[in-house]
Design an enzyme around this catalytic site. Structure first.
Site, mmCIF file in Angstrom:
data_model
loop_
_atom_site.group_PDB
_atom_site.id
_atom_site.type_symbol
_atom_site.label_atom_id
_atom_site.label_comp_id
_atom_site.label_asym_id
_atom_site.label_seq_id
_atom_site.Cartn_x
_atom_site.Cartn_y
_atom_site.Cartn_z
ATOM 1 N N ARG A 104 44.873 63.959 -53.142
ATOM 2 C CA ARG A 104 46.096 64.853 -52.790
ATOM 3 C C ARG A 104 46.893 65.135 -54.132
ATOM 4 O O ARG A 104 47.393 64.285 -54.578
ATOM 5 C CB ARG A 104 46.693 64.243 -51.675
ATOM 6 C CG ARG A 104 48.152 64.899 -51.239
ATOM 7 C CD ARG A 104 48.646 64.410 -50.164
ATOM 8 N NE ARG A 104 47.912 64.900 -48.989
ATOM 9 C CZ ARG A 104 48.695 65.061 -47.832
ATOM 10 N NH1 ARG A 104 49.578 64.740 -47.452
ATOM 11 N NH2 ARG A 104 47.855 65.543 -46.990
ATOM 12 N N HIS A 131 44.246 73.110 -47.755
ATOM 13 C CA HIS A 131 44.169 71.616 -47.005
ATOM 14 C C HIS A 131 42.837 71.939 -46.140
ATOM 15 O O HIS A 131 43.087 71.987 -44.752
ATOM 16 C CB HIS A 131 45.460 71.741 -46.261
ATOM 17 C CG HIS A 131 45.755 70.361 -45.878
ATOM 18 N ND1 HIS A 131 44.933 69.061 -46.090
ATOM 19 C CD2 HIS A 131 46.611 69.811 -44.870
ATOM 20 C CE1 HIS A 131 45.149 68.015 -45.626
ATOM 21 N NE2 HIS A 131 46.360 68.326 -44.790
ATOM 22 N N GLN A 134 42.371 69.533 -43.072
ATOM 23 C CA GLN A 134 43.058 69.787 -41.844
ATOM 24 C C GLN A 134 42.424 70.637 -41.065
ATOM 25 O O GLN A 134 42.325 70.875 -39.961
ATOM 26 C CB GLN A 134 44.584 70.198 -42.191
ATOM 27 C CG GLN A 134 45.353 70.559 -40.943
ATOM 28 C CD GLN A 134 45.533 69.087 -40.106
ATOM 29 O OE1 GLN A 134 45.979 68.141 -40.655
ATOM 30 N NE2 GLN A 134 45.373 69.329 -38.851
ATOM 31 N N ASP A 219 53.570 75.277 -39.439
ATOM 32 C CA ASP A 219 53.670 74.246 -40.585
ATOM 33 C C ASP A 219 55.203 74.079 -40.879
ATOM 34 O O ASP A 219 55.833 75.240 -40.494
ATOM 35 C CB ASP A 219 52.701 74.526 -41.663
ATOM 36 C CG ASP A 219 52.710 73.238 -42.645
ATOM 37 O OD1 ASP A 219 53.084 72.179 -42.139
ATOM 38 O OD2 ASP A 219 52.047 73.506 -43.852
ATOM 39 N N CYS A 259 49.935 71.061 -37.989
ATOM 40 C CA CYS A 259 49.084 69.969 -38.716
ATOM 41 C C CYS A 259 49.825 68.710 -38.864
ATOM 42 O O CYS A 259 49.282 67.301 -39.152
ATOM 43 C CB CYS A 259 48.635 70.499 -39.949
ATOM 44 S SG CYS A 259 50.203 70.883 -41.007
ATOM 45 N N ARG A 287 41.294 64.481 -37.392
ATOM 46 C CA ARG A 287 41.171 64.167 -38.948
ATOM 47 C C ARG A 287 40.368 63.072 -39.301
ATOM 48 O O ARG A 287 39.363 63.102 -39.935
ATOM 49 C CB ARG A 287 42.287 63.835 -39.460
ATOM 50 C CG ARG A 287 43.590 65.015 -39.237
ATOM 51 C CD ARG A 287 43.220 66.033 -40.460
ATOM 52 N NE ARG A 287 43.071 65.661 -41.689
ATOM 53 C CZ ARG A 287 43.964 65.693 -42.785
ATOM 54 N NH1 ARG A 287 45.268 65.820 -42.159
ATOM 55 N NH2 ARG A 287 43.758 65.237 -43.883
HETATM 56 N N1 NVA Z 1 52.492 72.533 -46.086
HETATM 57 C C1 NVA Z 1 52.438 71.043 -45.976
HETATM 58 C C2 NVA Z 1 51.361 70.592 -45.383
HETATM 59 C C3 NVA Z 1 51.532 69.066 -45.113
HETATM 60 C C4 NVA Z 1 50.375 68.531 -44.422
HETATM 61 C C5 NVA Z 1 52.719 70.604 -47.351
HETATM 62 O O1 NVA Z 1 52.130 70.978 -48.538
HETATM 63 O O2 NVA Z 1 53.806 69.655 -47.528
HETATM 64 N N1 CP Z 2 48.571 66.908 -41.613
HETATM 65 C C1 CP Z 2 48.603 66.068 -42.982
HETATM 66 O O1 CP Z 2 47.757 66.295 -43.907
HETATM 67 O O2 CP Z 2 49.311 64.924 -42.643
HETATM 68 P P1 CP Z 2 49.696 64.016 -43.864
HETATM 69 O O3 CP Z 2 50.396 64.712 -44.820
HETATM 70 O O4 CP Z 2 50.397 62.775 -43.109
HETATM 71 O O5 CP Z 2 48.488 63.289 -44.496
#
Ligand code: NVA
Ligand code: CP
Length: 306
Positions: A104, A131, A134, A219, A259, A287
């Site tokens: 990540r 992502h 997801q 989101d 998500c 997930r």
């Molecule tokens: N768009 C959000 C998704 C978190 C799962 C982010 O990147 O923070």
């Molecule tokens: N939806 C998702 O990826 O959640 P987290 O940021 O908690 O991993």
């Protein structure tokens, strides 16, 4: 490097994605029936988290343990990658020790660079651009609740962010129409829109996007890494809150997905996750199952003669 990676859904055929999702449903059933299934015994997943996570970390870590393997959590604070060790060097070293790596990160190019030097599969656990894990869970959830998503209409409300880009990729691979409703200046990247052609349209009015839709998704308005823009975004995105009344304009069998994490009172009304049309907890659970199917697909089984 010959390993197969999962950085984007575009690297996979619709058939491959469909089979991972169907396998996710089978693995969910095995777990619900208490059947032990450990094809990844002695296999190790390295997990590099440069951003926070609840669902991604827990689902990958629990998933590896349930498949008989183990997962190692690494944060940049504790590794040499966080002190400037070249990404390629980290990839070469880690891939001599573990069987797959989940990352990540911020720039998607970090993932691409790591994968280019990794001899084991690299999985995108979220980048600024995408992502895809997801979306495996979201597509599994739609299939379980409503059957095939092919030919359906999906509305994405809010920011044209990493999740939105992954919905665009899903629209291409799973063959559905996507309507994105976002404020001016927050559209998904032109490169993703260009990929999708007339499968994706961008509108300003959330009501227009949601009208007759079979799936509505949103989101957070401020993604990780954008915290300094929070106040500006709160003001600009206010007309894009998803409410029960907005969902009433959709198809009568519409599903609502988020998500998570959710900010009640911002991108969704306070009560939306309690609405019977909302399925965020199933999405979150999936997930685990979808990623177990992905790990099974990518990581070779441990049985090898000495
Ligand atoms: N768009 C959000 C998704 C978190 C799962 C982010 O990147 O923070
Ligand atoms: N939806 C998702 O990826 O959640 P987290 O940021 O908690 O991993």
């Amino acid at each position: 490097m010959s390993a197969r990676h999962f950085l984007s859904m575009m690297d996979y055929t619709p058939e491959e994605l469909g089979s991972v999702i169907r396998r996710g449903i089978e693995l969910k059933d095995l777990r619900n029936r208490g059947v032990l299934f450990e094809p990844l015994k002695n296999r190790v997943l390295g997990m590099i988290f440069e951003k926070s996570s609840t669902r991604t970390r827990v689902s990958f870590e629990a998933g590896m343990i349930q498949l008989g393997g183990q997962a190692i959590f690494l944060s940049p604070r504790d590794t040499q990658l966080g002190r400037g060790e070249p990404i390629g060097d980290g990839a070469r070293v880690m891939s001599r020790m573990v069987d797959a790596v989940m990352i990540r990160t911020f720039a998607h190019s970090n993932l691409v660079e790591f994968a280019a030097h990794s001899s084991v599969p690299v999985i995108n656990g979220l980048s600024d651009d995408l992502h895809p894990c997801q979306l495996l869970a979201d597509m599994q959830t739609f299939l379980e609740h409503r059957g095939s998503i092919q030919g359906k209409t999906v509305a994405w409300i809010g920011d044209g962010n990493n999740m939105c880009n992954s919905y665009i990729e899903a629209a291409i691979k799973f063959d559905f129409q996507l309507r994105v409703a976002c404020p001016e200046g927050f559209e998904p990247s032109p490169a993703f829109l260009a990929l999708a052609g007339d499968r994706v349209s961008v509108v300003r009015d959330p009501k227009q996007a949601v009208s007759g839709a079979h799936l509505v998704s949103t989101d957070v308005w401020t993604s990780m890494g954008q915290e300094e823009e929070t106040a500006k975004r709160l003001a600009l995105f206010a007309p894009y809150q998803v409410t029960r009344q907005l969902l009433d304009l959709a198809d009568k069998d519409v599903l609502f997905m988020h998500c998570l994490p959710a900010h009640r009172g911002e991108e969704i009304s306070l009560d939306l996750l309690d609405d019977p049309r909302a399925v965020p907890w199933d999405q979150a659970e999936n997930r685990l199952h979808a990623q177990k199917a992905l790990l099974e697909f990518l990581v070779e089984p441990a049985y090898r003669s000495a």
